[in-house]
Scaffold this active site. Structure first.
Site, PDB file in Angstrom:
ATOM      1  N   TYR A  18     -27.482 -11.749  40.515  1.00  0.00           N
ATOM      2  CA  TYR A  18     -28.081 -12.869  40.978  1.00  0.00           C
ATOM      3  C   TYR A  18     -29.514 -13.309  40.113  1.00  0.00           C
ATOM      4  CZ  TYR A  18     -25.288 -12.064  44.957  1.00  0.00           C
ATOM      5  OH  TYR A  18     -24.221 -11.998  45.918  1.00  0.00           O
ATOM      6  N   HIS A  78     -17.560 -16.618  53.690  1.00  0.00           N
ATOM      7  CA  HIS A  78     -16.404 -15.755  53.929  1.00  0.00           C
ATOM      8  C   HIS A  78     -15.727 -15.404  55.453  1.00  0.00           C
ATOM      9  CE1 HIS A  78     -17.470 -15.091  49.903  1.00  0.00           C
ATOM     10  NE2 HIS A  78     -18.588 -14.270  50.085  1.00  0.00           N
ATOM     11  N   HIS A 118     -21.807 -21.018  44.600  1.00  0.00           N
ATOM     12  CA  HIS A 118     -22.023 -19.579  44.427  1.00  0.00           C
ATOM     13  C   HIS A 118     -22.769 -19.279  43.109  1.00  0.00           C
ATOM     14  CE1 HIS A 118     -19.973 -18.924  48.185  1.00  0.00           C
ATOM     15  NE2 HIS A 118     -19.316 -19.757  47.463  1.00  0.00           N
TER      16      HIS A 118
HETATM   17  C1  DQA Z   1     -23.119 -15.804  46.884  1.00  0.00           C
HETATM   18  C2  DQA Z   1     -21.790 -14.906  46.838  1.00  0.00           C
HETATM   19  C3  DQA Z   1     -21.422 -14.271  48.121  1.00  0.00           C
HETATM   20  O1  DQA Z   1     -20.428 -13.388  48.349  1.00  0.00           O
HETATM   21  C4  DQA Z   1     -22.656 -13.403  48.733  1.00  0.00           C
HETATM   22  O2  DQA Z   1     -22.441 -12.837  49.851  1.00  0.00           O
HETATM   23  C5  DQA Z   1     -24.202 -13.944  48.669  1.00  0.00           C
HETATM   24  C6  DQA Z   1     -24.452 -14.869  47.653  1.00  0.00           C
HETATM   25  C7  DQA Z   1     -23.566 -16.194  45.254  1.00  0.00           C
HETATM   26  O3  DQA Z   1     -24.434 -17.070  45.532  1.00  0.00           O
HETATM   27  O4  DQA Z   1     -22.794 -15.792  44.605  1.00  0.00           O
HETATM   28  O5  DQA Z   1     -25.121 -13.799  49.301  1.00  0.00           O
HETATM   29  O6  DQA Z   1     -22.925 -16.720  47.584  1.00  0.00           O
END
Ligand code: DQA
Length: 136
Positions: free
Chosen positions: A22, A75, A95
């Site tokens: 991230y 999800h 995401h």
């Molecule tokens: C997310 C992807 C999700 O699977 C994960 O649980 C997150 C961040 C993303 O920004 O890539 O918390 O939403």
């Protein structure tokens, strides 16, 4: 144009958790970059770790478009899905990571079907690309 950026569960830890996935910018730093990009628009930023609070925020939203990174709620949260379906404001699902290149449980979103579109895999720029989509 008024844009509402909503971040869900654990997104408050952005910049501290799984930085390889991230990035190392905090959510506040990301939001400042988004606000700078949309300088001529009105931006509101909201984050909550609570599913019900996100539903309430969606229900009460007054804006032209919503950019939603629901985190892991994506999800499995039928409650957030129903809140999106209940309102008349378009929502773009976002995401930062490419969820399709990650664990299998991340491949499914219960939100996508009721969203206008989905942007994923572009790090913090996913939010900007999603916001820009309201200008098309
Ligand atoms: C997310 C992807 C999700 O699977 C994960 O649980 C997150 C961040 C993303 O920004 O890539 O918390 O939403």
């Amino acid at each position: 144009m008024k844009l509402l950026f909503i971040n869900g569960v654990n997104l408050n830890l952005t910049g501290k958790r799984e930085t390889g996935v991230y990035g190392s910018k905090t959510l506040d730093e990301i939001n400042k970059a988004i606000a700078a990009h949309f300088a001529s628009d009105e931006c509101e930023f909201y984050q909550s770790n609570c599913e019900g609070d996100i539903c309430t925020k969606l229900q009460n939203a007054v804006c032209d478009g919503i950019i939603l990174n629901a985190g892991a709620f994506t999800h499995y949260s039928y409650a957030i899905r129903d809140a999106i379906a209940a309102i008349n404001i378009p929502v773009v699902e976002v995401h930062m990571s490419n969820v399709h290149a990650r664990e299998e449980f991340r491949h499914n979103s219960v939100l996508s079907e009721v969203c206008r579109g989905v942007i994923l895999g572009f790090g913090e720029n996913s939010y900007i690309l999603a916001g820009d989509s309201f200008k098309l």
